[in-house]
Design a protein around this motif. Structure first.
Motif, mmCIF file in Angstrom:
data_model
loop_
_atom_site.group_PDB
_atom_site.id
_atom_site.type_symbol
_atom_site.label_atom_id
_atom_site.label_comp_id
_atom_site.label_asym_id
_atom_site.label_seq_id
_atom_site.Cartn_x
_atom_site.Cartn_y
_atom_site.Cartn_z
ATOM 1 N N SER A 262 40.866 42.331 49.575
ATOM 2 C CA SER A 262 41.837 42.496 50.453
ATOM 3 C C SER A 262 43.135 43.156 49.911
ATOM 4 O O SER A 262 43.635 43.380 48.881
ATOM 5 N N THR A 263 44.405 43.170 51.581
ATOM 6 C CA THR A 263 45.960 43.563 51.125
ATOM 7 C C THR A 263 46.144 42.213 49.924
ATOM 8 O O THR A 263 47.076 42.821 48.785
ATOM 9 N N LYS A 264 45.699 41.001 50.459
ATOM 10 C CA LYS A 264 46.871 39.636 50.668
ATOM 11 C C LYS A 264 45.942 39.603 48.578
ATOM 12 O O LYS A 264 46.860 39.629 47.673
ATOM 13 N N GLU A 265 44.854 40.055 48.378
ATOM 14 C CA GLU A 265 43.973 39.908 46.622
ATOM 15 C C GLU A 265 45.339 40.651 46.424
ATOM 16 O O GLU A 265 46.108 40.542 44.739
ATOM 17 N N ARG A 266 44.905 42.156 46.404
ATOM 18 C CA ARG A 266 46.059 43.217 45.869
ATOM 19 C C ARG A 266 47.501 42.825 45.689
ATOM 20 O O ARG A 266 47.798 42.915 44.687
ATOM 21 N N LEU A 267 48.070 42.124 46.775
ATOM 22 C CA LEU A 267 49.523 42.187 46.191
ATOM 23 C C LEU A 267 49.864 40.802 45.291
ATOM 24 O O LEU A 267 50.737 40.555 44.521
ATOM 25 N N ALA A 268 48.146 40.148 45.187
ATOM 26 C CA ALA A 268 48.726 38.868 44.809
ATOM 27 C C ALA A 268 48.581 39.422 42.891
ATOM 28 O O ALA A 268 49.380 38.636 42.004
ATOM 29 N N ALA A 269 47.859 40.478 42.740
ATOM 30 C CA ALA A 269 47.684 40.688 41.753
ATOM 31 C C ALA A 269 48.715 41.182 41.251
ATOM 32 O O ALA A 269 49.042 41.558 40.065
ATOM 33 N N LEU A 270 48.921 42.114 42.192
ATOM 34 C CA LEU A 270 50.653 43.068 41.294
ATOM 35 C C LEU A 270 51.541 41.889 40.971
ATOM 36 O O LEU A 270 52.068 42.238 40.222
ATOM 37 N N ARG A 271 51.697 41.138 41.998
ATOM 38 C CA ARG A 271 52.510 39.881 41.487
ATOM 39 C C ARG A 271 52.675 39.487 40.248
ATOM 40 O O ARG A 271 53.508 39.418 39.852
ATOM 41 N N SER A 272 51.381 39.302 39.762
ATOM 42 C CA SER A 272 51.061 38.361 38.577
ATOM 43 C C SER A 272 51.205 39.875 37.354
ATOM 44 O O SER A 272 51.624 39.049 36.603
ATOM 45 N N TYR A 273 50.965 40.927 37.808
ATOM 46 C CA TYR A 273 51.379 41.658 36.613
ATOM 47 C C TYR A 273 52.981 41.932 36.657
ATOM 48 O O TYR A 273 53.429 42.418 35.841
ATOM 49 N N LEU A 274 53.006 42.033 37.346
ATOM 50 C CA LEU A 274 54.772 42.323 37.261
ATOM 51 C C LEU A 274 55.228 40.779 36.524
ATOM 52 O O LEU A 274 56.640 41.554 35.989
ATOM 53 N N GLU A 275 54.655 39.912 37.247
ATOM 54 C CA GLU A 275 55.611 39.239 36.269
ATOM 55 C C GLU A 275 55.204 39.269 34.446
ATOM 56 O O GLU A 275 56.041 38.425 33.575
ATOM 57 N N THR A 276 54.263 39.573 34.024
ATOM 58 C CA THR A 276 54.187 39.775 32.524
ATOM 59 C C THR A 276 55.046 41.126 32.391
ATOM 60 O O THR A 276 55.410 41.217 31.294
ATOM 61 N N LEU A 277 55.622 41.525 33.312
ATOM 62 C CA LEU A 277 57.069 42.701 32.628
ATOM 63 C C LEU A 277 58.448 42.613 32.518
ATOM 64 O O LEU A 277 58.954 43.712 32.295
ATOM 65 N N SER A 278 58.466 41.614 32.875
ATOM 66 C CA SER A 278 60.016 40.657 32.365
ATOM 67 C C SER A 278 60.596 41.574 31.270
ATOM 68 O O SER A 278 59.912 40.922 30.106
ATOM 69 N N ALA A 279 61.029 41.438 31.508
ATOM 70 C CA ALA A 279 62.181 42.552 30.271
ATOM 71 C C ALA A 279 62.764 41.038 29.224
ATOM 72 O O ALA A 279 62.625 41.842 28.064
ATOM 73 N N ASP A 280 62.553 40.149 29.760
ATOM 74 C CA ASP A 280 63.036 39.512 29.005
ATOM 75 C C ASP A 280 62.177 38.350 27.659
ATOM 76 O O ASP A 280 62.379 37.365 27.146
ATOM 77 N N LYS A 281 61.006 38.828 28.058
ATOM 78 C CA LYS A 281 59.709 38.698 26.957
ATOM 79 C C LYS A 281 59.418 39.297 25.671
ATOM 80 O O LYS A 281 59.442 40.727 25.759
ATOM 81 N N THR A 282 58.759 39.203 25.168
ATOM 82 C CA THR A 282 58.570 39.709 24.211
ATOM 83 C C THR A 282 56.384 39.946 23.704
ATOM 84 O O THR A 282 56.522 39.277 24.613
#
Length: 96
Positions: free
Chosen positions: A3-23
């Motif tokens: 569903s759209t909600k599931e895809r957005l949740a997956a995208l949010r989760s992925y974007l959290e891992t791209l934080s510039a302050d993480k190694t």
């Protein structure tokens, strides 16, 4: 199909891992491992292993267009990963 909600949740989760302050490290099998610590601090404290025991095999970094000091720093990290840990020599000084 997700569903759209599931895809957005997956995208949010992925974007959290791209934080510039993480190694980002790459572990065996090619997956990414993220930490809030800089690479030197992480390798000094934990060696080339994740908390769940996976072996770190790579620290992605640029290789072209890098100044000599940065290149030396990256080589230090690469050597520590290859050795499985980072050990810094005791500080010393020249005789006076």
């Amino acid at each position: 199909m997700a569903s759209t909600k599931e895809r957005l949740a997956a995208l949010r989760s992925y974007l959290e891992t791209l934080s510039a302050d993480k190694t980002t490290f790459i572990v065996e099998g090619g997956r990414e491992f993220y930490t809030d610590k800089d690479p030197v601090t992480y390798l000094l404290e934990h060696g080339a292993y994740t908390p769940d025991g996976r072996r770190i095999v790579l620290y992605p970094h640029p290789v072209e267009g890098v100044d000599a000091l940065s290149l030396s720093f990256y080589q230090l990290i690469d050597e520590a990963i290859e050795a499985g840990k980072l050990e810094l020599p005791e500080p010393g000084s020249d005789e006076l």
